[in-house]
Design a protein around this motif. Structure first.
Motif, PDB file in Angstrom:
ATOM      1  N   GLY A 143       0.813  -1.202   0.000  1.00  0.00           N
ATOM      2  CA  GLY A 143       0.000   0.000   0.000  1.00  0.00           C
ATOM      3  C   GLY A 143       0.848   1.254   0.000  1.00  0.00           C
ATOM      4  O   GLY A 143       2.078   1.204  -0.106  1.00  0.00           O
ATOM      5  N   ARG A 144       0.195   2.395   0.140  1.00  0.00           N
ATOM      6  CA  ARG A 144       0.919   3.665   0.088  1.00  0.00           C
ATOM      7  C   ARG A 144       0.153   4.757   0.832  1.00  0.00           C
ATOM      8  O   ARG A 144      -1.049   4.635   1.102  1.00  0.00           O
ATOM      9  CB  ARG A 144       1.140   4.082  -1.361  1.00  0.00           C
ATOM     10  N   VAL A 145       0.882   5.821   1.162  1.00  0.00           N
ATOM     11  CA  VAL A 145       0.309   7.021   1.771  1.00  0.00           C
ATOM     12  C   VAL A 145       0.527   8.173   0.806  1.00  0.00           C
ATOM     13  O   VAL A 145       1.650   8.396   0.337  1.00  0.00           O
ATOM     14  CB  VAL A 145       0.962   7.331   3.131  1.00  0.00           C
ATOM     15  N   LEU A 146      -0.537   8.913   0.513  1.00  0.00           N
ATOM     16  CA  LEU A 146      -0.466  10.006  -0.450  1.00  0.00           C
ATOM     17  C   LEU A 146      -0.753  11.340   0.237  1.00  0.00           C
ATOM     18  O   LEU A 146      -1.682  11.458   1.041  1.00  0.00           O
ATOM     19  CB  LEU A 146      -1.494   9.807  -1.567  1.00  0.00           C
ATOM     20  N   LEU A 147       0.055  12.337  -0.083  1.00  0.00           N
ATOM     21  CA  LEU A 147      -0.187  13.719   0.339  1.00  0.00           C
ATOM     22  C   LEU A 147      -0.604  14.517  -0.885  1.00  0.00           C
ATOM     23  O   LEU A 147       0.213  14.737  -1.796  1.00  0.00           O
ATOM     24  CB  LEU A 147       1.076  14.329   0.946  1.00  0.00           C
ATOM     25  N   ASP A 148      -1.858  14.909  -0.910  1.00  0.00           N
ATOM     26  CA  ASP A 148      -2.389  15.597  -2.098  1.00  0.00           C
ATOM     27  C   ASP A 148      -2.038  14.840  -3.374  1.00  0.00           C
ATOM     28  O   ASP A 148      -1.679  15.444  -4.403  1.00  0.00           O
ATOM     29  CB  ASP A 148      -1.860  17.031  -2.173  1.00  0.00           C
ATOM     30  N   GLY A 149      -2.092  13.526  -3.317  1.00  0.00           N
ATOM     31  CA  GLY A 149      -1.844  12.694  -4.485  1.00  0.00           C
ATOM     32  C   GLY A 149      -0.402  12.288  -4.686  1.00  0.00           C
ATOM     33  O   GLY A 149      -0.112  11.456  -5.551  1.00  0.00           O
ATOM     34  N   ASP A 150       0.543  12.859  -3.916  1.00  0.00           N
ATOM     35  CA  ASP A 150       1.960  12.511  -4.046  1.00  0.00           C
ATOM     36  C   ASP A 150       2.299  11.353  -3.111  1.00  0.00           C
ATOM     37  O   ASP A 150       1.992  11.399  -1.911  1.00  0.00           O
ATOM     38  CB  ASP A 150       2.849  13.709  -3.690  1.00  0.00           C
ATOM     39  N   ASP A 151       2.946  10.326  -3.654  1.00  0.00           N
ATOM     40  CA  ASP A 151       3.366   9.181  -2.855  1.00  0.00           C
ATOM     41  C   ASP A 151       4.413   9.630  -1.845  1.00  0.00           C
ATOM     42  O   ASP A 151       5.467  10.163  -2.205  1.00  0.00           O
ATOM     43  CB  ASP A 151       3.943   8.094  -3.775  1.00  0.00           C
ATOM     44  N   LEU A 152       4.131   9.406  -0.566  1.00  0.00           N
ATOM     45  CA  LEU A 152       4.995   9.888   0.505  1.00  0.00           C
ATOM     46  C   LEU A 152       6.418   9.356   0.376  1.00  0.00           C
ATOM     47  O   LEU A 152       7.394  10.063   0.657  1.00  0.00           O
ATOM     48  CB  LEU A 152       4.399   9.472   1.846  1.00  0.00           C
ATOM     49  N   THR A 153       6.582   8.115  -0.044  1.00  0.00           N
ATOM     50  CA  THR A 153       7.914   7.504  -0.107  1.00  0.00           C
ATOM     51  C   THR A 153       8.762   8.098  -1.216  1.00  0.00           C
ATOM     52  O   THR A 153       9.982   7.895  -1.232  1.00  0.00           O
ATOM     53  CB  THR A 153       7.806   5.986  -0.322  1.00  0.00           C
ATOM     54  N   ARG A 154       8.166   8.825  -2.128  1.00  0.00           N
ATOM     55  CA  ARG A 154       8.905   9.405  -3.242  1.00  0.00           C
ATOM     56  C   ARG A 154       9.245  10.873  -3.023  1.00  0.00           C
ATOM     57  O   ARG A 154       9.865  11.508  -3.891  1.00  0.00           O
ATOM     58  CB  ARG A 154       8.112   9.244  -4.541  1.00  0.00           C
ATOM     59  N   LEU A 155       8.856  11.408  -1.883  1.00  0.00           N
ATOM     60  CA  LEU A 155       9.144  12.806  -1.585  1.00  0.00           C
ATOM     61  C   LEU A 155      10.428  12.916  -0.778  1.00  0.00           C
ATOM     62  O   LEU A 155      10.689  12.091   0.106  1.00  0.00           O
ATOM     63  CB  LEU A 155       7.991  13.425  -0.798  1.00  0.00           C
ATOM     64  N   PRO A 156      11.247  13.937  -1.015  1.00  0.00           N
ATOM     65  CA  PRO A 156      12.458  14.138  -0.211  1.00  0.00           C
ATOM     66  C   PRO A 156      12.097  14.375   1.251  1.00  0.00           C
ATOM     67  O   PRO A 156      11.077  15.007   1.544  1.00  0.00           O
ATOM     68  CB  PRO A 156      13.100  15.393  -0.831  1.00  0.00           C
ATOM     69  N   PRO A 157      12.898  13.869   2.193  1.00  0.00           N
ATOM     70  CA  PRO A 157      12.599  14.033   3.626  1.00  0.00           C
ATOM     71  C   PRO A 157      12.369  15.489   4.027  1.00  0.00           C
ATOM     72  O   PRO A 157      11.484  15.779   4.843  1.00  0.00           O
ATOM     73  CB  PRO A 157      13.831  13.444   4.309  1.00  0.00           C
ATOM     74  N   ALA A 158      13.171  16.415   3.501  1.00  0.00           N
ATOM     75  CA  ALA A 158      13.021  17.822   3.882  1.00  0.00           C
ATOM     76  C   ALA A 158      11.664  18.364   3.442  1.00  0.00           C
ATOM     77  O   ALA A 158      11.037  19.158   4.156  1.00  0.00           O
ATOM     78  CB  ALA A 158      14.139  18.649   3.263  1.00  0.00           C
ATOM     79  N   ARG A 159      11.202  17.917   2.297  1.00  0.00           N
ATOM     80  CA  ARG A 159       9.902  18.377   1.808  1.00  0.00           C
ATOM     81  C   ARG A 159       8.772  17.819   2.679  1.00  0.00           C
ATOM     82  O   ARG A 159       7.808  18.525   2.982  1.00  0.00           O
ATOM     83  CB  ARG A 159       9.719  17.948   0.356  1.00  0.00           C
ATOM     84  N   VAL A 160       8.915  16.562   3.080  1.00  0.00           N
ATOM     85  CA  VAL A 160       7.920  15.957   3.967  1.00  0.00           C
ATOM     86  C   VAL A 160       7.877  16.697   5.300  1.00  0.00           C
ATOM     87  O   VAL A 160       6.805  16.951   5.849  1.00  0.00           O
ATOM     88  CB  VAL A 160       8.223  14.460   4.186  1.00  0.00           C
ATOM     89  N   ALA A 161       9.049  17.064   5.821  1.00  0.00           N
ATOM     90  CA  ALA A 161       9.119  17.751   7.123  1.00  0.00           C
ATOM     91  C   ALA A 161       8.481  19.133   7.065  1.00  0.00           C
ATOM     92  O   ALA A 161       8.079  19.672   8.105  1.00  0.00           O
ATOM     93  CB  ALA A 161      10.576  17.862   7.565  1.00  0.00           C
ATOM     94  N   ARG A 162       8.392  19.717   5.886  1.00  0.00           N
ATOM     95  CA  ARG A 162       7.707  21.001   5.759  1.00  0.00           C
ATOM     96  C   ARG A 162       6.203  20.831   5.586  1.00  0.00           C
ATOM     97  O   ARG A 162       5.455  21.811   5.601  1.00  0.00           O
ATOM     98  CB  ARG A 162       8.294  21.803   4.590  1.00  0.00           C
ATOM     99  N   ARG A 163       5.770  19.584   5.397  1.00  0.00           N
ATOM    100  CA  ARG A 163       4.341  19.309   5.211  1.00  0.00           C
ATOM    101  C   ARG A 163       3.704  18.624   6.413  1.00  0.00           C
ATOM    102  O   ARG A 163       2.523  18.802   6.679  1.00  0.00           O
ATOM    103  CB  ARG A 163       4.138  18.417   3.979  1.00  0.00           C
ATOM    104  N   ILE A 164       4.481  17.791   7.125  1.00  0.00           N
ATOM    105  CA  ILE A 164       3.922  16.970   8.199  1.00  0.00           C
ATOM    106  C   ILE A 164       4.695  17.208   9.487  1.00  0.00           C
ATOM    107  O   ILE A 164       5.927  17.102   9.511  1.00  0.00           O
ATOM    108  CB  ILE A 164       3.995  15.465   7.849  1.00  0.00           C
ATOM    109  N   ALA A 165       3.977  17.517  10.558  1.00  0.00           N
ATOM    110  CA  ALA A 165       4.565  17.580  11.900  1.00  0.00           C
ATOM    111  C   ALA A 165       3.930  16.482  12.736  1.00  0.00           C
ATOM    112  O   ALA A 165       2.724  16.236  12.643  1.00  0.00           O
ATOM    113  CB  ALA A 165       4.312  18.944  12.536  1.00  0.00           C
TER     114      ALA A 165
END
Length: 259
Positions: free
Chosen positions: A57-79
């Motif tokens: 399975g997968r987790v999507l942020l506004d349609g973007d696969d979480l595992t494919r996003l750079p860690p720094a970008r994720v940290a600016r989206r999720i706390a």
């Protein structure tokens, strides 16, 4: 920002702790996870803030696969506010909350005015502004919880992931926390043990048991006496709160089966 969990499976110690869960937290929605201990709530939340990678399975942020996003970008989206509190960290309260600003800063850069303002605002929101110079390790459990929540607020993300945020808090601070969550209106995934708190603060509830999703919907539709007895094994009556109309669950401790 929406968070979509699609058919997520997580295996730990050779067994499925989360077994194919699908749910959606809409933009600005407070989505609550409820269920007994061991139902998979914390494990599922860890896949959202990338502490765990799903086995399927997968987790999507506004349609973007979480595992494919750079860690720094994720940290600016999720706390995240996890259950692990890190009580022995040798930092002051202000330093702990300021860690939430790291995703917004350049490497080795000093705090800017926006960082200072975000930290001050978050500390004020959780009622810890007078404790900025105290050692984090010297705080009570409830005080630590409020500081870590301030760190999550200071991170200034569009998504909050909170695992049992009311743990260790007295009644007044529990109420203040729930009020803050409603006021912030960020997309929020929150695991709660207190069903009355969940009914009060959440727009939608997702009920987990044995790693599977049993029910989803508005609290008034999901929290029935039949479901509570089925999931938690306790007898309950569900009425309306006399002050605000939310579902109000009353439990009968005299009718709990003993092991």
């Amino acid at each position: 920002m929406s968070v979509a969990i699609e058919d997520v499976r997580v295996a730990l110690g050779g067994r499925d702790v989360v077994a194919g869960v699908t749910l959606l937290a809409h933009d600005g929605e407070i989505a609550g996870l409820v269920g007994p201990n061991g139902s998979g709530k914390s494990t599922l939340l860890r896949t959202v803030y990338r502490h765990l990678r799903p086995d399927a399975g997968r987790v999507l942020l506004d349609g973007d696969d979480l595992t494919r996003l750079p860690p720094a970008r994720v940290a600016r989206r999720i706390a995240a506010l996890p259950q692990e509190r890190g009580g022995d960290i040798a930092l002051t309260v202000r330093e702990m909350v300021a860690m939430g600003r790291i995703p917004h800063q350049r490497a080795f850069a000093a705090e800017g005015p926006a960082d200072v303002a975000a930290v001050d605002r978050a500390l004020t929101q959780v009622g810890m502004a007078a404790a900025v110079d105290r050692p984090f390790a010297a705080l009570s459990g409830g005080e630590r919880q409020r500081v870590l929540l301030a760190r999550a607020f200071a991170q200034d993300t569009r998504v909050l992931v909170l695992d049992e945020p009311t743990n260790h808090l007295d009644i007044r601070h529990q109420m203040e926390l729930l009020s803050l969550l409603r006021a912030h209106r960020r997309t929020t995934l929150v695991a709660l043990h207190d069903l009355n708190a969940a009914a009060s603060v959440c727009d939608r509830l997702h009920v987990l048991a044995d790693g599977t999703l049993l029910a989803s919907g508005p609290p008034a539709e999901v929290l029935t006496a039949e479901l509570i007895e089925r999931v938690f094994g306790v007898h309950a009556a569900v009425t309306r709160h006399p002050l605000n109309g939310d579902p109000l669950i009353a439990f009968d401790h005299r009718r709990v089966p003993c092991d």
